[in-house]
Write a protein that holds these residues in place. Structure first.
Motif, PDB file in Angstrom:
ATOM      1  N   TYR A 152       0.821  -1.210   0.000  1.00  0.00           N
ATOM      2  CA  TYR A 152       0.000   0.000   0.000  1.00  0.00           C
ATOM      3  C   TYR A 152       0.861   1.269   0.000  1.00  0.00           C
ATOM      4  CZ  TYR A 152      -4.369  -2.513   1.228  1.00  0.00           C
ATOM      5  OH  TYR A 152      -5.480  -3.316   1.237  1.00  0.00           O
ATOM      6  N   ILE A 205     -11.773   5.756  -2.247  1.00  0.00           N
ATOM      7  CA  ILE A 205     -10.471   5.252  -2.710  1.00  0.00           C
ATOM      8  C   ILE A 205      -9.597   6.432  -3.110  1.00  0.00           C
ATOM      9  CG2 ILE A 205     -11.258   2.959  -3.375  1.00  0.00           C
ATOM     10  CD1 ILE A 205     -11.556   3.896  -6.213  1.00  0.00           C
ATOM     11  N   ASN A 244      -6.933   4.161   2.189  1.00  0.00           N
ATOM     12  CA  ASN A 244      -7.207   3.278   1.053  1.00  0.00           C
ATOM     13  C   ASN A 244      -6.574   3.871  -0.207  1.00  0.00           C
ATOM     14  OD1 ASN A 244      -9.090   1.864   2.839  1.00  0.00           O
ATOM     15  ND2 ASN A 244     -10.396   3.651   2.528  1.00  0.00           N
ATOM     16  N   THR A 271     -10.496  -9.217   5.033  1.00  0.00           N
ATOM     17  CA  THR A 271     -10.690  -7.764   4.905  1.00  0.00           C
ATOM     18  C   THR A 271     -12.138  -7.409   5.247  1.00  0.00           C
ATOM     19  OG1 THR A 271     -11.062  -8.041   2.520  1.00  0.00           O
ATOM     20  CG2 THR A 271      -8.839  -7.512   3.229  1.00  0.00           C
ATOM     21  N   GLY A 327     -14.753  -3.629   4.392  1.00  0.00           N
ATOM     22  CA  GLY A 327     -15.282  -3.140   3.118  1.00  0.00           C
ATOM     23  C   GLY A 327     -16.799  -3.088   3.096  1.00  0.00           C
ATOM     24  N   ALA A 385     -14.540   1.540  -0.222  1.00  0.00           N
ATOM     25  CA  ALA A 385     -13.466   0.970   0.589  1.00  0.00           C
ATOM     26  C   ALA A 385     -13.538   1.549   1.989  1.00  0.00           C
ATOM     27  CB  ALA A 385     -12.121   1.293  -0.053  1.00  0.00           C
ATOM     28  N   PHE A 414      -8.597   0.118   5.039  1.00  0.00           N
ATOM     29  CA  PHE A 414      -7.602  -0.658   4.289  1.00  0.00           C
ATOM     30  C   PHE A 414      -8.249  -1.786   3.478  1.00  0.00           C
ATOM     31  CE2 PHE A 414      -4.627  -0.173   8.281  1.00  0.00           C
ATOM     32  CZ  PHE A 414      -4.734   1.208   8.203  1.00  0.00           C
ATOM     33  N   CYS A 415      -9.562  -1.893   3.456  1.00  0.00           N
ATOM     34  CA  CYS A 415     -10.259  -3.022   2.829  1.00  0.00           C
ATOM     35  C   CYS A 415     -11.023  -2.537   1.593  1.00  0.00           C
ATOM     36  CB  CYS A 415     -11.234  -3.668   3.815  1.00  0.00           C
ATOM     37  SG  CYS A 415     -10.452  -4.267   5.337  1.00  0.00           S
ATOM     38  N   TYR A 416     -10.682  -3.070   0.426  1.00  0.00           N
ATOM     39  CA  TYR A 416     -11.336  -2.679  -0.819  1.00  0.00           C
ATOM     40  C   TYR A 416     -12.540  -3.571  -1.102  1.00  0.00           C
ATOM     41  CZ  TYR A 416      -7.174   0.163  -1.452  1.00  0.00           C
ATOM     42  OH  TYR A 416      -6.175   1.089  -1.265  1.00  0.00           O
TER      43      TYR A 416
END
Length: 384
Positions: free
Chosen positions: A31, A102, A107, A144, A147, A152, A155-157
């Motif tokens: 990331y 995002i 993210n 994750t 989300g 997002a 940190f989770c898409y």
């Protein structure tokens, strides 16, 4: 051959042989050096397991990448398309940033921002298919849990735990339990299933820690069990929670399958929480859940100290696979840990000697506080 997930052949799956699902998409994917997820995680678990001789070909599967139609089982088509475009273009407009969250500090835009989480989803969907006839699967690239369908978060898409539960239900599991022992509350998973009586959700998480959801009183339709925990949670307190809350609720619910989110950020060495568990606590829960259902899927999750997260998820796999855990690591496995670097803003702790020589943490027991007993008792009534 395409890396995207298509029809899954489950004829080689065996309920008697645990399966590990991994991928090299995580190797070199980051990331950004400033981000808490700059640290290596899944690759070192794979490398440690191979150095220990714990990943024979018969027990390893390469995770496919989920196709858009698999992702849109829960996520919106517009959001999936936005992530694909952001990976290709390596930037987003202000409108896309505001709508889908995002291109933010948490993210960020990075090279594999679609392929990496889509591979995590592909892994859990493969796991669900392989578990059709029962068994145990470890997919550390999953977990994750923050989300949301069109954005997002944390940190989770993509939310692969949600898609893991949906995948198990598609394979015929009528009752699925989701157990989350990450230091952070699983807000995205609760959003998905809070009104679904066929899904039991149990979350233990640090109180007053981001995202500051998951209050004790939040029950959804009755099958949501939130247990916010005070700082300094020790192994003896977690053992009580395991026996008097988690296993009791599972016995009442009688799930066809269990998904365990095994976040390593609840460990004492992690910089992103103030819980104080050893990895003995996580291993004991994973083994207890294995005996509580014919199907168990174990995911990764949080974890921002590269040594503690790698040692934990490797040890969990060894325990599930029936491997003898050595007191002292052989040279090739120790070398994997010695090569690790801790980059990013959270790299604050000196390397402890046992991080390099063993998978087992020292026990971190202690007194059981009355507030924890009281919070367990608040969930004492049987579920409807």
């Amino acid at each position: 051959m395409s890396s995207e997930a298509g029809p899954v052949d489950i004829t080689d799956a065996s309920a008697a042989v645990p399966i590990f699902i991994g991928s090299d998409v995580y190797r070199g994917s980051s990331y950004g050096r400033w981000h808490p997820l700059a640290v290596p995680r899944v690759p070192q678990v794979m490398d440690l397991c191979r150095a220990l001789g714990w990943l024979p070909a018969a027990q390893y599967r390469t995770s496919p990448r989920a196709k858009p139609e698999g992702l849109t089982l829960w996520h919106t088509p517009d959001y999936v398309a936005a992530l694909q475009a952001a990976e290709t273009d390596q930037h987003v407009s202000v409108a896309v940033k505001d709508r889908h969250n995002i291109g933010t500090t948490a993210n960020p835009i990075f090279g594999e921002m679609f392929r990496r989480p889509a591979t995590g989803v592909g892994g859990v969907l493969l796991a669900a298919a392989l578990l059709r006839h029962g068994g145990v699967i470890h997919a550390p690239g999953g977990g994750t849990h923050h989300g949301f369908p069109d954005r997002a978060n944390g940190f989770c898409y993509f939310n692969d735990p949600v898609l893991a539960v949906l995948g198990l239900k598609a394979q015929g599991c009528d009752r699925v339990a989701y157990v989350d022992i990450d230091a952070h509350h699983c807000d995205g998973v609760e959003f998905a299933f809070q009104n679904d009586p066929s899904v039991l959700l149990i979350s233990t998480h640090e109180e007053n820690r981001w995202p500051r959801t998951g209050a004790l009183e939040d029950r959804g339709c009755g099958n949501v069990v939130n247990l916010p925990l005070p700082r300094g949670l020790n192994d003896d307190e977690m053992a009580l929670i395991r026996d008097e809350l988690i296993l009791r609720k599972l016995a009442e619910f009688r799930p066809d399958a269990i998904v365990l989110q095994c976040g390593a950020d609840a460990l004492d060495e992690d910089p992103m929480s103030r819980l104080a568990l050893s990895n003995n606590a996580h291993v004991s829960i994973a083994l207890a859940l294995r005996a509580a259902s014919p199907r168990l899927m174990v995911l990764g999750g949080g974890g921002y100290n590269p040594w503690s997260v790698g040692r934990l998820w490797t040890r969990v796999w060894g325990a599930l696979a029936g491997q003898a855990i050595p007191d002292v690591l052989p040279g090739p496995a120790s070398a994997v840990l010695q090569r690790l670097e801790w980059t990013g803003l959270r790299a604050r702790r000196p390397v402890a000697p046992h991080w390099l020589t063993t998978l087992k943490d020292p026990a971190r027991g202690g007194p059981i506080r009355n507030e924890i007993r009281q919070r367990i008792a608040a969930h004492g009534r049987a579920m409807v």
